[in-house]
Design an enzyme around this catalytic site. Sequence first.
Site, short mmCIF file in Angstrom:
data_model
loop_
_atom_site.label_atom_id
_atom_site.label_comp_id
_atom_site.label_asym_id
_atom_site.label_seq_id
_atom_site.Cartn_x
_atom_site.Cartn_y
_atom_site.Cartn_z
N CYS A 94 0.82 -1.22 0.00
CA CYS A 94 0.00 0.00 0.00
C CYS A 94 0.85 1.26 0.00
CB CYS A 94 -0.98 -0.01 1.17
SG CYS A 94 -0.23 0.06 2.80
N HIS A 147 -1.97 1.33 7.06
CA HIS A 147 -2.51 1.21 5.71
C HIS A 147 -2.83 2.60 5.17
CE1 HIS A 147 -4.11 -1.20 2.45
NE2 HIS A 147 -5.16 -0.39 2.39
N HIS A 163 -5.65 1.33 -3.40
CA HIS A 163 -4.70 0.87 -2.38
C HIS A 163 -4.27 -0.54 -2.75
CE1 HIS A 163 -8.00 -1.36 0.00
NE2 HIS A 163 -8.55 -0.89 -1.10
#
Length: 191
Positions: A94, A147, A163
Amino acid sequence: MKKIIFILALFISFSSCKSSKRSKRSSNSSSKIITKKSDANENDRVVISSEEKKYTPRNANSRRTKADNIIEYAESFEGVRYKWGGTTKAGMDCSGLIYESFRAYDVNLPRISRDMAKRGDKINLKDVHKGDLLFFKTGNRRNAINHVGLIVSIENNDIEFIHATSSKGVMTSWINETYWHKAFYEARRVL
């Protein structure tokens, strides 16, 4: 014996998690890319050295923002498998996706998502725009940001972001999906 193999495998995986380094080319080697502007005239060729070439968006002639270009570059990785520490089409994580997409347009960000979350201005989710970053805490034990996603569109009060997930690789999701809504931590504007 199984413990030793497990520890060895764990050690190897952690030692290879760093982001990949790119080899430097000497200024003497310059591969050329030749493209034709029209089929009618052979003299209409444009020569671009690979060192100078940036990613060219599909609609390069239209007025586009830096955010539009970064988003389109990130979307070019859609479907790429997940690889921890990856920053190429061979595998991407990510933060690698975000790092490389912004770097392609001369915006330098840290390589790790929790460090990216220290850049730019924190903004309310209701005030986000395309090109802003979303940060998540996905339930790890340290309760830290782990993330990041890039907003690609906003439709009907729902935010679509690109992502890389460990299960499906580079993909788009919506913030109103239950998992992402619960894991959302903050939004930031770096452009």
